[in-house]
Design a protein around this motif. Structure first.
Motif, PDB file in Angstrom:
ATOM      1  N   ARG A  40       0.836  -1.186   0.000  1.00 22.60           N
ATOM      2  CA  ARG A  40       0.000   0.000   0.000  1.00 22.60           C
ATOM      3  C   ARG A  40       0.880   1.249   0.000  1.00 22.60           C
ATOM      4  O   ARG A  40       2.049   1.192   0.367  1.00 22.60           O
ATOM      5  CB  ARG A  40      -0.943   0.013   1.208  1.00 22.60           C
ATOM      6  CG  ARG A  40      -1.836  -1.218   1.309  1.00 22.60           C
ATOM      7  CD  ARG A  40      -2.821  -1.100   2.462  1.00 22.60           C
ATOM      8  NE  ARG A  40      -3.833  -0.071   2.212  1.00 22.60           N
ATOM      9  CZ  ARG A  40      -4.953  -0.292   1.528  1.00 22.60           C
ATOM     10  NH1 ARG A  40      -5.220  -1.487   1.025  1.00 22.60           N
ATOM     11  NH2 ARG A  40      -5.827   0.686   1.350  1.00 22.60           N
ATOM     12  N   VAL A  41       0.280   2.374  -0.370  1.00 20.52           N
ATOM     13  CA  VAL A  41       0.999   3.648  -0.403  1.00 20.52           C
ATOM     14  C   VAL A  41       0.187   4.682   0.355  1.00 20.52           C
ATOM     15  O   VAL A  41      -1.043   4.706   0.283  1.00 20.52           O
ATOM     16  CB  VAL A  41       1.234   4.116  -1.859  1.00 20.52           C
ATOM     17  CG1 VAL A  41       1.578   5.598  -1.924  1.00 20.52           C
ATOM     18  CG2 VAL A  41       2.349   3.294  -2.498  1.00 20.52           C
ATOM     19  N   GLY A  87      -2.635  11.812   5.847  1.00 16.09           N
ATOM     20  CA  GLY A  87      -3.031  11.339   7.168  1.00 16.09           C
ATOM     21  C   GLY A  87      -2.974   9.827   7.257  1.00 16.09           C
ATOM     22  O   GLY A  87      -1.983   9.212   6.888  1.00 16.09           O
ATOM     23  N   ASP A  88      -4.048   9.226   7.730  1.00 15.77           N
ATOM     24  CA  ASP A  88      -4.098   7.770   7.892  1.00 15.77           C
ATOM     25  C   ASP A  88      -4.589   7.053   6.641  1.00 15.77           C
ATOM     26  O   ASP A  88      -4.679   5.820   6.632  1.00 15.77           O
ATOM     27  CB  ASP A  88      -5.010   7.394   9.065  1.00 15.77           C
ATOM     28  CG  ASP A  88      -4.461   7.873  10.408  1.00 15.77           C
ATOM     29  OD1 ASP A  88      -3.225   7.962  10.525  1.00 15.77           O
ATOM     30  OD2 ASP A  88      -5.277   8.163  11.307  1.00 15.77           O
ATOM     31  N   ALA A  89      -4.903   7.795   5.591  1.00 12.59           N
ATOM     32  CA  ALA A  89      -5.412   7.167   4.374  1.00 12.59           C
ATOM     33  C   ALA A  89      -4.297   6.455   3.618  1.00 12.59           C
ATOM     34  O   ALA A  89      -3.139   6.866   3.652  1.00 12.59           O
ATOM     35  CB  ALA A  89      -6.061   8.222   3.475  1.00 12.59           C
ATOM     36  N   SER A  90      -4.658   5.389   2.935  1.00 10.78           N
ATOM     37  CA  SER A  90      -3.703   4.659   2.098  1.00 10.78           C
ATOM     38  C   SER A  90      -4.485   3.978   0.981  1.00 10.78           C
ATOM     39  O   SER A  90      -5.703   3.864   1.045  1.00 10.78           O
ATOM     40  CB  SER A  90      -2.912   3.621   2.900  1.00 10.78           C
ATOM     41  OG  SER A  90      -3.757   2.576   3.355  1.00 10.78           O
ATOM     42  N   ALA A  91      -3.764   3.529  -0.047  1.00 10.12           N
ATOM     43  CA  ALA A  91      -4.408   2.844  -1.170  1.00 10.12           C
ATOM     44  C   ALA A  91      -3.594   1.623  -1.555  1.00 10.12           C
ATOM     45  O   ALA A  91      -2.357   1.626  -1.476  1.00 10.12           O
ATOM     46  CB  ALA A  91      -4.540   3.787  -2.369  1.00 10.12           C
ATOM     47  N   GLU A 145      -0.467 -16.242   5.530  1.00  9.65           N
ATOM     48  CA  GLU A 145      -0.837 -14.974   6.158  1.00  9.65           C
ATOM     49  C   GLU A 145      -0.616 -13.837   5.167  1.00  9.65           C
ATOM     50  O   GLU A 145       0.082 -13.996   4.167  1.00  9.65           O
ATOM     51  CB  GLU A 145      -0.010 -14.716   7.425  1.00  9.65           C
ATOM     52  CG  GLU A 145      -0.347 -15.625   8.585  1.00  9.65           C
ATOM     53  CD  GLU A 145       0.309 -15.166   9.888  1.00  9.65           C
ATOM     54  OE1 GLU A 145       0.607 -13.954   9.993  1.00  9.65           O
ATOM     55  OE2 GLU A 145       0.519 -15.995  10.767  1.00  9.65           O
ATOM     56  N   THR A 146      -1.212 -12.692   5.476  1.00  9.29           N
ATOM     57  CA  THR A 146      -1.029 -11.504   4.653  1.00  9.29           C
ATOM     58  C   THR A 146      -0.155 -10.500   5.399  1.00  9.29           C
ATOM     59  O   THR A 146      -0.468 -10.127   6.533  1.00  9.29           O
ATOM     60  CB  THR A 146      -2.366 -10.838   4.313  1.00  9.29           C
ATOM     61  OG1 THR A 146      -3.152 -11.733   3.522  1.00  9.29           O
ATOM     62  CG2 THR A 146      -2.156  -9.547   3.528  1.00  9.29           C
ATOM     63  N   THR A 147       0.933 -10.100   4.774  1.00  5.29           N
ATOM     64  CA  THR A 147       1.784  -9.036   5.294  1.00  5.29           C
ATOM     65  C   THR A 147       1.446  -7.762   4.538  1.00  5.29           C
ATOM     66  O   THR A 147       1.567  -7.716   3.317  1.00  5.29           O
ATOM     67  CB  THR A 147       3.275  -9.364   5.090  1.00  5.29           C
ATOM     68  OG1 THR A 147       3.603 -10.570   5.780  1.00  5.29           O
ATOM     69  CG2 THR A 147       4.160  -8.232   5.593  1.00  5.29           C
ATOM     70  N   THR A 148       1.002  -6.741   5.245  1.00  4.82           N
ATOM     71  CA  THR A 148       0.663  -5.473   4.606  1.00  4.82           C
ATOM     72  C   THR A 148       1.786  -4.470   4.848  1.00  4.82           C
ATOM     73  O   THR A 148       2.045  -4.087   5.991  1.00  4.82           O
ATOM     74  CB  THR A 148      -0.660  -4.906   5.142  1.00  4.82           C
ATOM     75  OG1 THR A 148      -1.711  -5.848   4.899  1.00  4.82           O
ATOM     76  CG2 THR A 148      -1.005  -3.589   4.454  1.00  4.82           C
ATOM     77  N   PHE A 149       2.454  -4.085   3.770  1.00  4.83           N
ATOM     78  CA  PHE A 149       3.554  -3.134   3.842  1.00  4.83           C
ATOM     79  C   PHE A 149       3.040  -1.809   3.290  1.00  4.83           C
ATOM     80  O   PHE A 149       2.701  -1.702   2.123  1.00  4.83           O
ATOM     81  CB  PHE A 149       4.730  -3.632   3.001  1.00  4.83           C
ATOM     82  CG  PHE A 149       6.017  -2.864   3.188  1.00  4.83           C
ATOM     83  CD1 PHE A 149       7.101  -3.447   3.826  1.00  4.83           C
ATOM     84  CD2 PHE A 149       6.157  -1.572   2.718  1.00  4.83           C
ATOM     85  CE1 PHE A 149       8.286  -2.751   3.992  1.00  4.83           C
ATOM     86  CE2 PHE A 149       7.330  -0.859   2.883  1.00  4.83           C
ATOM     87  CZ  PHE A 149       8.408  -1.450   3.524  1.00  4.83           C
ATOM     88  N   THR A 150       2.973  -0.795   4.148  1.00  6.68           N
ATOM     89  CA  THR A 150       2.518   0.527   3.714  1.00  6.68           C
ATOM     90  C   THR A 150       3.722   1.447   3.579  1.00  6.68           C
ATOM     91  O   THR A 150       4.379   1.777   4.561  1.00  6.68           O
ATOM     92  CB  THR A 150       1.508   1.129   4.703  1.00  6.68           C
ATOM     93  OG1 THR A 150       0.403   0.231   4.858  1.00  6.68           O
ATOM     94  CG2 THR A 150       0.988   2.472   4.204  1.00  6.68           C
ATOM     95  N   VAL A 169       9.502   8.401   3.020  1.00  6.29           N
ATOM     96  CA  VAL A 169       9.418   8.832   4.416  1.00  6.29           C
ATOM     97  C   VAL A 169       9.622   7.587   5.271  1.00  6.29           C
ATOM     98  O   VAL A 169       8.676   6.884   5.626  1.00  6.29           O
ATOM     99  CB  VAL A 169       8.061   9.507   4.719  1.00  6.29           C
ATOM    100  CG1 VAL A 169       8.046  10.060   6.149  1.00  6.29           C
ATOM    101  CG2 VAL A 169       7.782  10.619   3.716  1.00  6.29           C
ATOM    102  N   ALA A 170      10.884   7.309   5.575  1.00  8.71           N
ATOM    103  CA  ALA A 170      11.249   6.036   6.206  1.00  8.71           C
ATOM    104  C   ALA A 170      10.603   5.837   7.571  1.00  8.71           C
ATOM    105  O   ALA A 170      10.210   4.719   7.929  1.00  8.71           O
ATOM    106  CB  ALA A 170      12.769   5.938   6.329  1.00  8.71           C
ATOM    107  N   ASP A 171      10.465   6.912   8.349  1.00 10.05           N
ATOM    108  CA  ASP A 171       9.959   6.737   9.716  1.00 10.05           C
ATOM    109  C   ASP A 171       8.443   6.632   9.789  1.00 10.05           C
ATOM    110  O   ASP A 171       7.874   6.561  10.867  1.00 10.05           O
ATOM    111  CB  ASP A 171      10.464   7.861  10.629  1.00 10.05           C
ATOM    112  CG  ASP A 171      10.018   9.246  10.173  1.00 10.05           C
ATOM    113  OD1 ASP A 171       9.427   9.334   9.081  1.00 10.05           O
ATOM    114  OD2 ASP A 171      10.265  10.215  10.895  1.00 10.05           O
ATOM    115  N   GLU A 172       7.782   6.601   8.633  1.00 11.09           N
ATOM    116  CA  GLU A 172       6.325   6.442   8.622  1.00 11.09           C
ATOM    117  C   GLU A 172       5.896   5.109   8.020  1.00 11.09           C
ATOM    118  O   GLU A 172       4.706   4.867   7.816  1.00 11.09           O
ATOM    119  CB  GLU A 172       5.671   7.583   7.842  1.00 11.09           C
ATOM    120  CG  GLU A 172       5.815   8.944   8.506  1.00 11.09           C
ATOM    121  CD  GLU A 172       4.981   9.076   9.769  1.00 11.09           C
ATOM    122  OE1 GLU A 172       4.147   8.184  10.031  1.00 11.09           O
ATOM    123  OE2 GLU A 172       5.180  10.058  10.500  1.00 11.09           O
ATOM    124  N   VAL A 173       6.852   4.230   7.737  1.00 17.53           N
ATOM    125  CA  VAL A 173       6.532   2.913   7.174  1.00 17.53           C
ATOM    126  C   VAL A 173       5.874   2.035   8.236  1.00 17.53           C
ATOM    127  O   VAL A 173       6.297   2.034   9.392  1.00 17.53           O
ATOM    128  CB  VAL A 173       7.810   2.238   6.644  1.00 17.53           C
ATOM    129  CG1 VAL A 173       7.547   0.778   6.279  1.00 17.53           C
ATOM    130  CG2 VAL A 173       8.339   2.987   5.436  1.00 17.53           C
TER     131      VAL A 173
END
Length: 204
Positions: A40-41, A87-91, A145-150, A169-173
């Protein structure tokens, strides 16, 4: 923006001969254990407020298994507007079926950008080849399992008016692991520190 496609990475399968009493030449197949990577991004603070729209097209996701070679995964030219992902939104970019194990990083490759500033003028968004959107964040692919990487990146002013550079933005991953019953989440505070919390909430 919702994407429901799933692309599969074919696991290597081996064929072995088995010999038993009264039976020879019996062939069987075996395949590597796999799990799902959901990429996700999102967009975190930068200069995104300068934009009316900031559409990026993700063509490829690259990952590297700790004891293997880097792999390029087809992201299907997924277009995302970063203005809508604050914010907290992602796609969702794409989901991939991968071999289980620990992966060293995830890299997002952007093939195209199309941006309009708040005043209606166009903007140039660059993704420098010497500084790709690479997130040095290790993660696991766990069986079934599902790993979700944002992955978070944002446009930042590059000096000249109307010119911007996409930066990770490394510290927001964030990385979340989800099974059929429970979900656990790891969130990075910086590139080297992570905390993990457990939730007993049943997932759908």
């Amino acid at each position: 923006m919702t994407h429901t496609r799933r692309r599969f990475l074919t696991s290597a399968a081996g064929i072995a001969a088995a010999t038993t009493a009264g039976l020879a030449g019996c062939m069987g197949t075996a395949s590597a254990t796999t799990g799902t990577l959901s990429t996700r991004v999102s967009d975190k603070p930068g200069d995104i407020d300068d934009f009316e729209s900031c559409v990026v097209t993700v063509s490829t996701v690259r990952v590297k298994l700790a004891d293997g070679e880097a792999e390029s995964l087809d992201a299907g030219d997924t277009a995302l507007d970063l203005v809508e992902l604050q914010g907290d939104a992602s796609a969702l970019v794409e989901e991939f079926e991968l071999e289980t194990g620990t992966y060293e990083f995830l890299q997002v490759e952007v093939s195209e950008t199309d941006a309009t500033l708040a005043d209606g003028s166009s903007a140039t968004i660059e993704v420098p080849g010497s500084a790709p959107l690479k997130f040095e964040r290790s993660f696991e692919i766990r069986a079934d399992e599902t790993t979700t990487f944002t992955a978070d990146f944002t446009p930042v002013t590059a000096g000249n008016a109307g010119k911007y550079v996409l930066q990770p933005v490394a510290d927001e991953v964030t990385v979340a692991y989800e099974s059929d019953e429970t979900e656990s989440t790891e969130t990075t505070a910086d590139e080297t520190t992570a905390t993990e919390t457990e939730s007993t909430e049943t997932t759908s």
